[in-house]
Design a protein around this motif. Structure first.
Motif, PDB file in Angstrom:
ATOM      1  N   VAL A   1      11.137   9.401  -4.713  1.00 35.62           N
ATOM      2  CA  VAL A   1      11.143  10.689  -5.413  1.00 35.62           C
ATOM      3  C   VAL A   1      11.755  10.511  -6.797  1.00 35.62           C
ATOM      4  CG1 VAL A   1      11.942  13.072  -5.350  1.00 35.62           C
ATOM      5  CG2 VAL A   1      11.262  11.946  -3.248  1.00 35.62           C
ATOM      6  N   ALA A   2      12.823   9.705  -6.878  1.00 32.00           N
ATOM      7  CA  ALA A   2      13.446   9.441  -8.175  1.00 32.00           C
ATOM      8  C   ALA A   2      12.460   8.743  -9.112  1.00 32.00           C
ATOM      9  CB  ALA A   2      14.698   8.590  -7.980  1.00 32.00           C
TER      10      ALA A   2
ATOM     11  N   ALA B   1       5.266  20.144  -0.632  1.00 28.05           N
ATOM     12  CA  ALA B   1       6.524  20.867  -0.881  1.00 28.05           C
ATOM     13  C   ALA B   1       7.556  20.518   0.189  1.00 28.05           C
ATOM     14  CB  ALA B   1       6.261  22.373  -0.912  1.00 28.05           C
TER      15      ALA B   1
ATOM     16  N   VAL C   1      -0.864  21.364  -0.223  1.00 29.23           N
ATOM     17  CA  VAL C   1       0.173  21.854  -1.142  1.00 29.23           C
ATOM     18  C   VAL C   1       1.485  22.064  -0.392  1.00 29.23           C
ATOM     19  CG1 VAL C   1       0.826  23.781  -2.628  1.00 29.23           C
ATOM     20  CG2 VAL C   1      -1.507  22.915  -2.684  1.00 29.23           C
ATOM     21  N   ARG C   2       1.416  22.727   0.764  1.00 27.70           N
ATOM     22  CA  ARG C   2       2.638  23.046   1.507  1.00 27.70           C
ATOM     23  C   ARG C   2       3.288  21.786   2.076  1.00 27.70           C
ATOM     24  NH1 ARG C   2       2.675  28.564   1.936  1.00 27.70           N
ATOM     25  NH2 ARG C   2       4.643  28.476   3.041  1.00 27.70           N
TER      26      ARG C   2
ATOM     27  N   ALA D   1      10.024  11.198 -10.319  1.00 26.36           N
ATOM     28  CA  ALA D   1      10.651  12.084 -11.298  1.00 26.36           C
ATOM     29  C   ALA D   1      10.678  11.424 -12.670  1.00 26.36           C
ATOM     30  CB  ALA D   1      12.073  12.436 -10.844  1.00 26.36           C
TER      31      ALA D   1
ATOM     32  N   ASN E   1      -4.559  24.362   0.993  1.00 23.59           N
ATOM     33  CA  ASN E   1      -3.249  24.991   1.097  1.00 23.59           C
ATOM     34  C   ASN E   1      -2.272  24.133   1.899  1.00 23.59           C
ATOM     35  OD1 ASN E   1      -1.422  27.294   1.086  1.00 23.59           O
ATOM     36  ND2 ASN E   1      -3.307  28.385   0.624  1.00 23.59           N
TER      37      ASN E   1
ATOM     38  N   LEU F   1       8.956  16.931  -0.118  1.00 22.58           N
ATOM     39  CA  LEU F   1       9.939  16.856  -1.209  1.00 22.58           C
ATOM     40  C   LEU F   1      11.269  17.459  -0.802  1.00 22.58           C
ATOM     41  CD1 LEU F   1       7.751  17.674  -4.316  1.00 22.58           C
ATOM     42  CD2 LEU F   1       8.885  15.522  -3.812  1.00 22.58           C
TER      43      LEU F   1
ATOM     44  N   ASN G   1      14.664  14.608  -0.505  1.00 20.99           N
ATOM     45  CA  ASN G   1      15.094  14.711  -1.894  1.00 20.99           C
ATOM     46  C   ASN G   1      16.145  13.676  -2.300  1.00 20.99           C
ATOM     47  OD1 ASN G   1      17.401  15.739  -0.801  1.00 20.99           O
ATOM     48  ND2 ASN G   1      16.836  17.876  -1.196  1.00 20.99           N
ATOM     49  N   ARG G   2      16.453  12.730  -1.440  1.00 20.95           N
ATOM     50  CA  ARG G   2      17.321  11.639  -1.866  1.00 20.95           C
ATOM     51  C   ARG G   2      16.596  10.303  -1.884  1.00 20.95           C
ATOM     52  NH1 ARG G   2      23.177  12.772   0.712  1.00 20.95           N
ATOM     53  NH2 ARG G   2      23.592  14.632  -0.513  1.00 20.95           N
TER      54      ARG G   2
ATOM     55  N   TRP H   1       1.841  31.693  -3.372  1.00 18.61           N
ATOM     56  CA  TRP H   1       3.139  31.430  -2.742  1.00 18.61           C
ATOM     57  C   TRP H   1       3.314  29.926  -2.519  1.00 18.61           C
ATOM     58  CZ3 TRP H   1       4.249  32.017   3.104  1.00 18.61           C
ATOM     59  CH2 TRP H   1       5.592  31.801   3.342  1.00 18.61           C
ATOM     60  N   SER H   2       2.257  29.284  -1.989  1.00 25.19           N
ATOM     61  CA  SER H   2       2.342  27.853  -1.710  1.00 25.19           C
ATOM     62  C   SER H   2       2.567  27.053  -2.984  1.00 25.19           C
ATOM     63  CB  SER H   2       1.063  27.360  -1.036  1.00 25.19           C
ATOM     64  OG  SER H   2       0.825  28.086   0.139  1.00 25.19           O
TER      65      SER H   2
ATOM     66  N   ALA I   1      13.830  18.659  -5.960  1.00 20.82           N
ATOM     67  CA  ALA I   1      13.881  17.315  -5.377  1.00 20.82           C
ATOM     68  C   ALA I   1      14.023  16.260  -6.464  1.00 20.82           C
ATOM     69  CB  ALA I   1      12.615  17.063  -4.558  1.00 20.82           C
ATOM     70  N   PHE I   2      13.326  16.446  -7.591  1.00 20.58           N
ATOM     71  CA  PHE I   2      13.428  15.478  -8.683  1.00 20.58           C
ATOM     72  C   PHE I   2      14.864  15.417  -9.205  1.00 20.58           C
ATOM     73  CE2 PHE I   2       8.708  15.513 -10.223  1.00 20.58           C
ATOM     74  CZ  PHE I   2       8.361  14.881  -9.050  1.00 20.58           C
TER      75      PHE I   2
ATOM     76  N   GLN J   1       6.041  27.422  -4.253  1.00 23.98           N
ATOM     77  CA  GLN J   1       6.980  26.650  -3.447  1.00 23.98           C
ATOM     78  C   GLN J   1       6.959  25.179  -3.822  1.00 23.98           C
ATOM     79  OE1 GLN J   1       6.443  27.020   0.750  1.00 23.98           O
ATOM     80  NE2 GLN J   1       8.340  28.163   0.974  1.00 23.98           N
ATOM     81  N   LEU J   2       5.740  24.675  -4.076  1.00 33.94           N
ATOM     82  CA  LEU J   2       5.622  23.262  -4.452  1.00 33.94           C
ATOM     83  C   LEU J   2       6.337  23.021  -5.780  1.00 33.94           C
ATOM     84  CD1 LEU J   2       4.560  20.426  -4.103  1.00 33.94           C
ATOM     85  CD2 LEU J   2       2.392  21.159  -5.090  1.00 33.94           C
TER      86      LEU J   2
ATOM     87  N   SER K   1      10.116  23.119  -5.202  1.00 28.37           N
ATOM     88  CA  SER K   1      10.569  21.936  -4.464  1.00 28.37           C
ATOM     89  C   SER K   1      10.549  20.707  -5.356  1.00 28.37           C
ATOM     90  CB  SER K   1       9.680  21.673  -3.254  1.00 28.37           C
ATOM     91  OG  SER K   1       9.480  22.840  -2.539  1.00 28.37           O
ATOM     92  N   ARG K   2       9.535  20.627  -6.215  1.00 25.30           N
ATOM     93  CA  ARG K   2       9.443  19.474  -7.112  1.00 25.30           C
ATOM     94  C   ARG K   2      10.642  19.410  -8.048  1.00 25.30           C
ATOM     95  NH1 ARG K   2       4.198  17.019  -9.167  1.00 25.30           N
ATOM     96  NH2 ARG K   2       5.002  17.321 -11.248  1.00 25.30           N
TER      97      ARG K   2
ATOM     98  N   ARG L   1      17.677  16.285  -7.640  1.00 21.97           N
ATOM     99  CA  ARG L   1      18.561  15.706  -6.628  1.00 21.97           C
ATOM    100  C   ARG L   1      18.390  14.200  -6.526  1.00 21.97           C
ATOM    101  NH1 ARG L   1      19.065  19.591  -2.173  1.00 21.97           N
ATOM    102  NH2 ARG L   1      20.356  21.229  -3.056  1.00 21.97           N
ATOM    103  N   ALA L   2      17.134  13.771  -6.530  1.00 20.07           N
ATOM    104  CA  ALA L   2      16.866  12.346  -6.346  1.00 20.07           C
ATOM    105  C   ALA L   2      17.446  11.537  -7.492  1.00 20.07           C
ATOM    106  CB  ALA L   2      15.361  12.108  -6.238  1.00 20.07           C
ATOM    107  N   LEU L   3      17.326  12.057  -8.715  1.00 19.97           N
ATOM    108  CA  LEU L   3      17.880  11.341  -9.872  1.00 19.97           C
ATOM    109  C   LEU L   3      19.402  11.328  -9.827  1.00 19.97           C
ATOM    110  CD1 LEU L   3      15.504  12.485 -12.749  1.00 19.97           C
ATOM    111  CD2 LEU L   3      15.619  10.248 -11.640  1.00 19.97           C
TER     112      LEU L   3
END
Lengths: 57, 234
Positions: free
Chosen positions: B225-226, B213, B209-210, B229, B206, B216, B220-221, A34-35, A46-47, A38-39, A42-43, A49-51
């Protein structure tokens, strides 16, 4: 072979011991998967959105 | 913080798998059967580490909640939210394996004694914490309310810990005390400590990892992060 059977029988407590270990494995693996899912989600989000956000500026 | 978590995670994972393998081998194969409980006692190698982790993770959650309330550190809030589902999982494991141990030893799956009831309450604290976060619209007030709940819930931790001494119960007293000589033989103690370490590593892996997430999702702005990416060609 008989050694393996003896190990698996857990002195007659096979059901209780292996149920415990099985359930624990299922629960902990579920959390791990699950974790990481989720990562991943989210990646990607977020990538993107950020771009987008930077291209707007 | 994000980079730190990213770099640390694989090492934690490798160490966790190694200690888990060693602990399971020593506990299930090498360690002798208990003279009173036979092989059923082998449930201890997951039950006790899970029960300890259920309390340890709660203390992490409550401490970081307090740090968040006092110093407004966002990362403390993230650590608290990230910990809650893992703690709930450990609590569920402790309760279920306890049941599977109680049935052959006590003749019952469940009794409403202090230890079991307070551990069940701990599960509800974790679930309530997560539900409260989900229920409130504004993220700020959700963080604040959940942090307060986590801190108030701390009173349950000493109750769980001392319940076997304060009340008469079927549950056996602590197997390991720091100040006494341990009541377990080294061949049984070693795998137990390895399993505790493995569960700790599982939690921290764990958590990394969380936490990534959640960072991020919240940032996300941000320009970093950009950049990340672009590096990853998304």
């Amino acid at each position: 072979m008989s050694e393996l059977m003896e190990f698996l029988s857990m002195g007659g407590y096979a059901f209780f011991v292996w149920s415990s270990y099985g359930l624990t494995t299922i629960i902990l693996l579920a959390v791990v998967f699950w974790s990481s899912r989720q990562l991943k989600q989210s990646r990607t989000q977020a990538f993107r959105r950020a771009l987008q956000h930077r291209n707007k500026q | 913080m994000y980079r730190f978590a990213e770099r640390l995670a694989p090492w934690l994972a490798i160490l966790c798998v190694l200690t888990l393998a060693a602990g399971l081998y020593l506990g299930l194969v090498v360690a002798p059967a208990d003279y009173e409980q036979g092989d059923s006692y082998r449930i201890i190698y997951i039950h006790v580490p899970a029960a300890w982790m259920s309390m340890f993770v709660y203390m992490v959650m409550a401490t970081s909640s307090a740090v968040f309330l006092i110093w407004r550190l966002k990362i403390a809030d993230i650590v608290a939210v990230a910990s809650a589902p893992i703690g709930a999982a450990f609590t569920a494991v402790a309760l279920l394996t306890g049941s599977f141990w109680g049935k052959p030893m006590w003749g019952t799956w469940w009794i409403w004694d202090a230890r079991l009831t307070s551990e069940l309450l701990l599960l509800f604290l974790y679930l309530g914490y997560l539900a409260l976060r989900g229920a409130l619209e504004s993220p700020q007030s959700a963080s604040k309310a959940a942090a307060i709940l986590a801190i108030v819930g701390v009173v349950n931790i000493p109750i769980i810990h001392f319940s076997v001494e304060w009340w008469n119960t079927l549950h056996q007293p602590a197997s390991i005390t720091k100040f006494d000589k341990p009541s377990m033989h080294i061949s049984m103690l070693r795998p137990l400590l390895l399993m505790v370490l493995a569960f700790q590593l599982l939690y921290f892996h764990n958590l990394m990892v969380r936490v990534r997430a959640l960072i991020l999702q919240r940032e996300n702005r941000a320009s970093w992060v950009a950049e990340l990416a672009e590096k990853n060609h998304v």
